[in-house]
Design a protein around this motif. Sequence first.
Motif, short mmCIF file in Angstrom:
data_model
loop_
_atom_site.label_atom_id
_atom_site.label_comp_id
_atom_site.label_asym_id
_atom_site.label_seq_id
_atom_site.Cartn_x
_atom_site.Cartn_y
_atom_site.Cartn_z
N ILE A 280 19.00 -3.20 -0.87
CA ILE A 280 18.64 -2.58 -1.87
C ILE A 280 18.48 -1.07 -1.60
N VAL A 281 18.89 -0.04 -2.31
CA VAL A 281 19.26 1.25 -1.93
C VAL A 281 18.38 2.32 -2.94
N ASP A 282 18.07 3.49 -2.42
CA ASP A 282 17.28 4.30 -3.19
C ASP A 282 18.10 5.10 -4.22
N GLU A 283 17.73 5.95 -4.95
CA GLU A 283 18.67 6.78 -5.89
C GLU A 283 19.76 7.47 -5.23
N LYS A 284 19.63 7.91 -3.84
CA LYS A 284 20.77 8.70 -3.20
C LYS A 284 21.49 7.73 -2.47
N LYS A 285 21.18 6.37 -2.89
CA LYS A 285 22.12 5.34 -2.19
C LYS A 285 21.88 5.09 -0.65
N LYS A 286 20.63 5.35 -0.10
CA LYS A 286 20.35 5.24 0.99
C LYS A 286 19.65 4.05 1.10
N GLU A 287 20.17 3.16 2.11
CA GLU A 287 19.39 2.03 2.16
C GLU A 287 17.95 1.96 2.38
N ILE A 288 17.29 1.01 1.45
CA ILE A 288 15.99 0.99 1.94
C ILE A 288 15.51 -0.33 2.55
N ILE A 289 16.40 -1.44 2.41
CA ILE A 289 16.20 -2.85 3.16
C ILE A 289 17.42 -3.67 2.96
N PHE A 290 17.78 -4.35 3.94
CA PHE A 290 18.80 -5.26 3.78
C PHE A 290 18.34 -6.58 3.92
N LEU A 291 18.96 -7.52 3.15
CA LEU A 291 18.36 -8.79 3.23
C LEU A 291 19.56 -9.95 3.17
N ASP A 292 19.19 -10.98 3.74
CA ASP A 292 20.40 -12.11 4.19
C ASP A 292 20.65 -12.70 2.95
N SER A 293 19.86 -12.94 2.14
CA SER A 293 19.96 -13.76 0.92
C SER A 293 18.68 -13.29 -0.12
N LEU A 294 19.24 -13.90 -1.52
CA LEU A 294 18.03 -13.73 -2.59
C LEU A 294 16.90 -14.48 -2.00
N ASN A 295 17.05 -15.55 -1.13
CA ASN A 295 15.70 -16.10 -0.75
C ASN A 295 14.84 -15.27 0.09
N LYS B 146 0.93 -1.22 0.12
CA LYS B 146 0.07 0.08 0.11
C LYS B 146 0.87 1.11 -0.10
N GLN B 147 2.26 1.20 -0.63
CA GLN B 147 3.06 2.27 -0.58
C GLN B 147 3.18 2.59 -2.27
N GLN B 148 3.59 3.80 -2.33
CA GLN B 148 3.95 4.12 -3.50
C GLN B 148 5.18 3.47 -4.28
N GLU B 149 5.70 3.28 -5.22
CA GLU B 149 6.80 2.49 -5.84
C GLU B 149 7.95 3.63 -5.72
N LYS B 150 9.11 2.97 -5.48
CA LYS B 150 10.26 3.96 -5.34
C LYS B 150 11.49 3.16 -6.21
N LEU B 151 12.24 4.05 -7.03
CA LEU B 151 13.23 3.67 -7.77
C LEU B 151 14.47 3.00 -6.92
N ALA B 152 14.85 2.06 -7.36
CA ALA B 152 15.70 1.21 -6.35
C ALA B 152 16.90 0.50 -7.00
N LYS B 153 18.12 0.32 -6.51
CA LYS B 153 19.19 -0.35 -7.02
C LYS B 153 19.50 -1.55 -6.14
N ILE B 154 19.66 -2.65 -6.89
CA ILE B 154 20.03 -3.88 -6.00
C ILE B 154 21.81 -3.95 -5.88
N LEU B 155 22.20 -4.28 -4.66
CA LEU B 155 23.62 -4.47 -4.57
C LEU B 155 23.93 -5.43 -3.49
N TRP B 156 25.26 -6.13 -4.02
CA TRP B 156 25.72 -6.96 -2.96
C TRP B 156 26.21 -6.39 -1.85
#
Length: 152
Positions: free
Chosen positions: A41-56, A18-28
């Motif tokens: 996963i970071v936004d266009e200013k390279k601020k982290e949106i979410i950190f994930l343990d794995s692709l799973n 229920k939120q608007q989509e944001k431009l994102a970049k996926i990084l190791w």
Amino acid sequence: MNFRLLKKHGKVYIQFEKQQEKLAKILWARPLTGRWKEISIVDEKKKEIIFLDSLNSIPTESRQIAKDELIRNYFLPKIIKVFETKSHRSCRYWHVETEKGPRKFLMKNPNRDFLCISQDNIILRDHIGNCYEIVSFRKLDRSSKNAINKII
């Protein structure tokens, strides 16, 4: 946290419930030593949106988008043969065959740019930041091993 990845016009977006989509970049999180493990996963200013343990940790329907982006962003040609290496002062000059064809590159700081991932797996970084991988040092031919040993 429920989210999904979308790809529109060649760009990746992240959308939480229920939120608007944001431009994102996926990084190791650790591009050389932790590939396919921790993802940021970071936004266009390279601020982290979410950190994930794995692709799973990425929802199944979005996982392929993440995989494709990681492969595209982290092109890492594998060295299959070393034709020649030279050392001049602190610089190392390489002429190699990769799975994508022959390459010549310069390594300015071998202490920093020669990274042993394991006893057999090596990552090399050239002076402009491109990386190359030797998947298995043991499996290289004798002349390739000799050329590498000559300059390390």
